[in-house]
Design an enzyme around this catalytic site. Sequence first.
Site, PDB file in Angstrom:
ATOM      1  CG  HIS A 296    -104.457  33.918 -33.146  1.00 35.91           C
ATOM      2  ND1 HIS A 296    -104.299  32.553 -33.089  1.00 35.91           N
ATOM      3  CD2 HIS A 296    -105.642  34.106 -33.780  1.00 35.91           C
ATOM      4  CE1 HIS A 296    -105.336  31.952 -33.650  1.00 35.91           C
ATOM      5  NE2 HIS A 296    -106.167  32.881 -34.085  1.00 35.91           N
TER       6      HIS A 296
ATOM      7  NE  ARG B 180    -106.180  27.851 -36.284  1.00 39.48           N
ATOM      8  CZ  ARG B 180    -107.002  28.861 -36.038  1.00 39.48           C
ATOM      9  NH1 ARG B 180    -106.748  30.067 -36.507  1.00 39.48           N
ATOM     10  NH2 ARG B 180    -108.079  28.686 -35.300  1.00 39.48           N
TER      11      ARG B 180
ATOM     12  CD  GLU C   9    -101.179  31.400 -32.705  1.00 38.80           C
ATOM     13  OE1 GLU C   9    -102.165  31.481 -31.947  1.00 38.80           O
ATOM     14  OE2 GLU C   9    -101.240  31.604 -33.915  1.00 38.80           O
TER      15      GLU C   9
HETATM   16  O1  LIG Z   1    -110.284  30.140 -35.482  1.00 36.41           O
HETATM   17  C1  LIG Z   1    -110.689  31.246 -35.136  1.00 36.41           C
HETATM   18  O2  LIG Z   1    -111.891  31.459 -34.884  1.00 36.41           O
HETATM   19  C2  LIG Z   1    -109.743  32.408 -35.089  1.00 36.41           C
HETATM   20  O3  LIG Z   1    -108.444  32.024 -35.396  1.00 36.41           O
HETATM   21  C3  LIG Z   1    -109.789  33.137 -33.777  1.00 36.41           C
HETATM   22  O4  LIG Z   1    -109.184  32.466 -32.734  1.00 36.41           O
HETATM   23  P1  LIG Z   1    -109.378  33.045 -31.248  1.00 36.41           P
HETATM   24  O5  LIG Z   1    -110.784  32.764 -30.858  1.00 36.41           O
HETATM   25  O6  LIG Z   1    -108.396  32.316 -30.398  1.00 36.41           O
HETATM   26  O7  LIG Z   1    -109.112  34.504 -31.303  1.00 36.41           O
END
Ligand SMILES: O=C(O)[C@H](O)COP(=O)(O)O
Length: 327
Positions: free
Chosen positions: A285, A235, A264
Site C-alpha cells: 500500500h 482498494r 492489510e
Molecule cells: O486512500 C488513499 O488516500 C490511499 O489509498 C492512500 O492511503 P494511505 O494514506 O494509507 O497511504
Amino acid sequence: MVVDIKSVLIVDGVGAKCAELLNAYGIATTTKAKISKEELLMEIPNHDALVVRSATQVTKEVLDAGVKLKVVGRAGAGVDNIDVDSAGKKGVGVINAPGANALSACELTCTLMLVLARHVVPASTALKAGRWDRALYTGSELAGKTLAILGLGRVGREVATRMYAFGMNIIGFDPFVSADQCAQFHCTKMELEDIWPLADYITLHTPLIESTRNFINADVLKQCKKGVKIINVGRGGLIQETDFLQALKSGKVGGAALDVFEQEPPTDPVTLEIIQQPAVIATPHLGASTKEAQVRVGQEIAEQLVNLVKPGTFPTLLAEVTRVLNK
Ligand SMILES: O=C(O)[C@H](O)COP(=O)(O)O
C-alpha cells in the site's frame, strides 16, 4: 459554523506538517505513528479530532469512545476505514484530502504497469541470485496495447494522460464521467461489457463501496482476454480474491501488480497465495507514500481543521491544491 477543536490525535504516520500547522494556530496535537486498537480507545476520549491514514480502523466503538470527538480527518482519499454512517449519526464530521495524493497514486500505477510489462522484478531477483537469463525475461511494449481504466476520477485521469503518452489506446468506464469529459484526457468511454474483451491491461481506481466490492470476479475474468494484466492501486476489496487466484493459476490473468489488499497487512491464506504467484508483483500500500503527497495530505487536513476553528483562514485551499497538482 465554528467547531471547538483544542486537541487533535494524529496517528498512522501522518507527516509532521500536519501537527506543525495545527500547533501554529494554537491547536494542541498528540502524534502516535502506530497505535493499537486498545491504545486508541484509551486515548480518543481526550481529543476533539482524530487524523488517520488507512491503517487505523475508525469503528463505531472508537467513535463511541470519543466522547469529545467532533471531526475525523482522513489524510488521504479513501474513507472506507471510517464508519462514516456511525459518524454521521453521532454528529462527527468526516473530512478527507482526496486530490492531495492523486499524483503519487498515479505514478505508482504507471510504474507498476511498466515494471509488469518488462518483468523487472523477477529479472532483478534472478540476477541478484546469480542467474543471467535474458531470454526468460523478454517483455512486451506498452505502445499499441489497450489500457482499460475503471474509475476516472483524479487518479484515473492522470493515469490516462501519462499512458497515452506511451502510445497506449485508453478506454475506460466511470458512471459519473461523460464521453466528452473522457475525450479531454484521451480516453474513450465504453460500457463495461465492451471493455473486458478489448483490454490488455486493466487498472482499478474506483472507491470501495458496496457496488464496487468484488468488481473483478469470475464472471468478469471469463470475458477478459487470456493473459490480461491487472493493476490495483485502488482498494483490495475490488478484487474477488478466490476467483483471482484461480485466474492467475490458469493463466487467464497473465500478470498482476497489487498495492492494496482486502486485509492489510494481509494474513488471509488466499491473499498470501496470490502474493506468492510468480506473475504477481506486490507492494505494501505505497500509492500515497511519497514525501510530496504526505506533505500535501497533512497540510490539507490541517488547513481544513483550522478552517473549522477559524473559518476562512485558508480561503484558497482548493485553488492551492489544484495549483500544486498542475505544476
Ligand atoms: O486512500 C488513499 O488516500 C490511499 O489509498 C492512500 O492511503 P494511505 O494514506 O494509507 O497511504
